[in-house]
Design an enzyme around this catalytic site. Structure first.
Site, PDB file in Angstrom:
ATOM      1  N   CYS A 148       0.864  -1.193   0.000  1.00  0.00           N
ATOM      2  CA  CYS A 148       0.000   0.000   0.000  1.00  0.00           C
ATOM      3  C   CYS A 148       0.890   1.230   0.000  1.00  0.00           C
ATOM      4  CB  CYS A 148      -0.999  -0.028   1.153  1.00  0.00           C
ATOM      5  SG  CYS A 148      -0.287   0.077   2.808  1.00  0.00           S
ATOM      6  N   ASN A 153       2.205   1.567   4.323  1.00  0.00           N
ATOM      7  CA  ASN A 153       2.473   0.311   5.059  1.00  0.00           C
ATOM      8  C   ASN A 153       2.141   0.423   6.545  1.00  0.00           C
ATOM      9  OD1 ASN A 153       5.260  -1.973   5.708  1.00  0.00           O
ATOM     10  ND2 ASN A 153       3.182  -2.485   5.186  1.00  0.00           N
ATOM     11  N   CYS A 173      -1.589   1.119   7.321  1.00  0.00           N
ATOM     12  CA  CYS A 173      -3.045   0.890   7.445  1.00  0.00           C
ATOM     13  C   CYS A 173      -3.486  -0.386   6.713  1.00  0.00           C
ATOM     14  CB  CYS A 173      -3.839   2.081   6.916  1.00  0.00           C
ATOM     15  SG  CYS A 173      -3.550   3.610   7.841  1.00  0.00           S
ATOM     16  N   ARG A 174      -3.504  -0.339   5.370  1.00  0.00           N
ATOM     17  CA  ARG A 174      -4.125  -1.433   4.611  1.00  0.00           C
ATOM     18  C   ARG A 174      -3.250  -2.663   4.447  1.00  0.00           C
ATOM     19  NH1 ARG A 174      -5.197   2.110  -0.490  1.00  0.00           N
ATOM     20  NH2 ARG A 174      -3.230   2.917   0.314  1.00  0.00           N
ATOM     21  N   SER A 175      -1.988  -2.483   4.023  1.00  0.00           N
ATOM     22  CA  SER A 175      -1.190  -3.690   3.748  1.00  0.00           C
ATOM     23  C   SER A 175      -0.816  -4.474   5.011  1.00  0.00           C
ATOM     24  CB  SER A 175       0.015  -3.417   2.846  1.00  0.00           C
ATOM     25  OG  SER A 175       0.911  -2.517   3.431  1.00  0.00           O
ATOM     26  N   ASP A 209      -8.402   4.070   1.277  1.00  0.00           N
ATOM     27  CA  ASP A 209      -7.344   4.260   2.262  1.00  0.00           C
ATOM     28  C   ASP A 209      -7.920   4.879   3.543  1.00  0.00           C
ATOM     29  OD1 ASP A 209      -5.084   4.802   3.682  1.00  0.00           O
ATOM     30  OD2 ASP A 209      -3.968   5.586   1.962  1.00  0.00           O
TER      31      ASP A 209
HETATM   32  P1  4NP Z   1      -1.800   3.003   3.927  1.00  0.00           P
HETATM   33  O1  4NP Z   1      -2.305   4.442   4.420  1.00  0.00           O
HETATM   34  O2  4NP Z   1      -1.221   3.211   2.543  1.00  0.00           O
HETATM   35  O3  4NP Z   1      -3.026   2.169   3.886  1.00  0.00           O
HETATM   36  O4  4NP Z   1      -0.789   2.558   4.939  1.00  0.00           O
HETATM   37  C1  4NP Z   1      -1.457   5.566   4.474  1.00  0.00           C
HETATM   38  C2  4NP Z   1      -0.682   5.765   5.584  1.00  0.00           C
HETATM   39  C3  4NP Z   1       0.110   6.896   5.673  1.00  0.00           C
HETATM   40  C4  4NP Z   1       0.122   7.819   4.633  1.00  0.00           C
HETATM   41  C5  4NP Z   1      -0.664   7.596   3.510  1.00  0.00           C
HETATM   42  C6  4NP Z   1      -1.446   6.469   3.434  1.00  0.00           C
HETATM   43  N1  4NP Z   1       0.898   9.001   4.720  1.00  0.00           N
HETATM   44  O5  4NP Z   1       0.812   9.832   3.821  1.00  0.00           O
HETATM   45  O6  4NP Z   1       1.641   9.152   5.704  1.00  0.00           O
END
Ligand code: 4NP
Length: 156
Positions: free
Chosen positions: A8, A11, A13-15, A125
């Site tokens: 994702c 890394n 939240c989703r993955s 997300d």
């Molecule tokens: P993820 O969500 O891709 O599902 O882990 C996010 C976590 C952090 C950020 C973006 C998306 N960020 O911009 O810090």
């Protein structure tokens, strides 16, 4: 051994949610000697951090362990080390293609590609939507179907 990497953006939240859920399913079916699971992010903002508290809350609610999970950034080496790179959305796939030319040696797909009649083609997300419940529902269904696909493809 079948090696699967969930991908994702951050890394956190989703993955890692997918990694924990998939690892749990693999253990339930006692396939841990045959299937290895990991996750990574496109960005390096959260390297070394545990999953986001929203992801942890949902995993706790369903009694799924996230022990040892720590964010890391995807590396070029991952394209050789993994058989499958399972992304959460189209942006991940586009970003991935900037990092390394995708060869036939690795299957690159989105988690929702494995779901029949999916509600979404991309996993939203929750870092931005804050709806961890809905993301969990989608990821859980995706992981179940992905495991069925891996089992039948590799005759496990
Ligand atoms: P993820 O969500 O891709 O599902 O882990 C996010 C976590 C952090 C950020 C973006 C998306 N960020 O911009 O810090």
């Amino acid at each position: 051994m079948v090696n699967i990497l969930f991908l994702c953006l951050g890394n956190i939240c989703r993955s890692p949610m997918a990694e924990a859920i998939f690892r749990d399913l693999v253990e339930q079916e006692q396939l841990q000697d045959k299937i290895k699971v990991d996750s990574a992010g496109i960005g390096k903002w959260h390297v070394g951090k545990p999953p986001h508290q929203g992801t942890r809350r949902l995993l706790d609610q369903y009694s799924i362990s996230y022990k040892g999970l720590q964010a890391r950034q995807i590396q070029r080496k991952d394209f050789r080390d993994f058989d499958y790179i399972i992304a959460m959305d189209d942006n991940n796939i586009n970003d991935l293609q900037q990092i390394e030319q995708v060869t036939n040696e690795v299957v690159v797909a989105k988690l929702m590609d494995f779901v029949d009649e999916p509600q979404e083609v991309n996993v939203p997300d929750p870092y931005f939507t804050n709806n961890f419940e809905y993301t969990y529902e989608l990821v859980q269904e995706g992981c179940k179907q992905l495991l069925q696909h891996i089992k039948s493809t590799h005759q496990l």
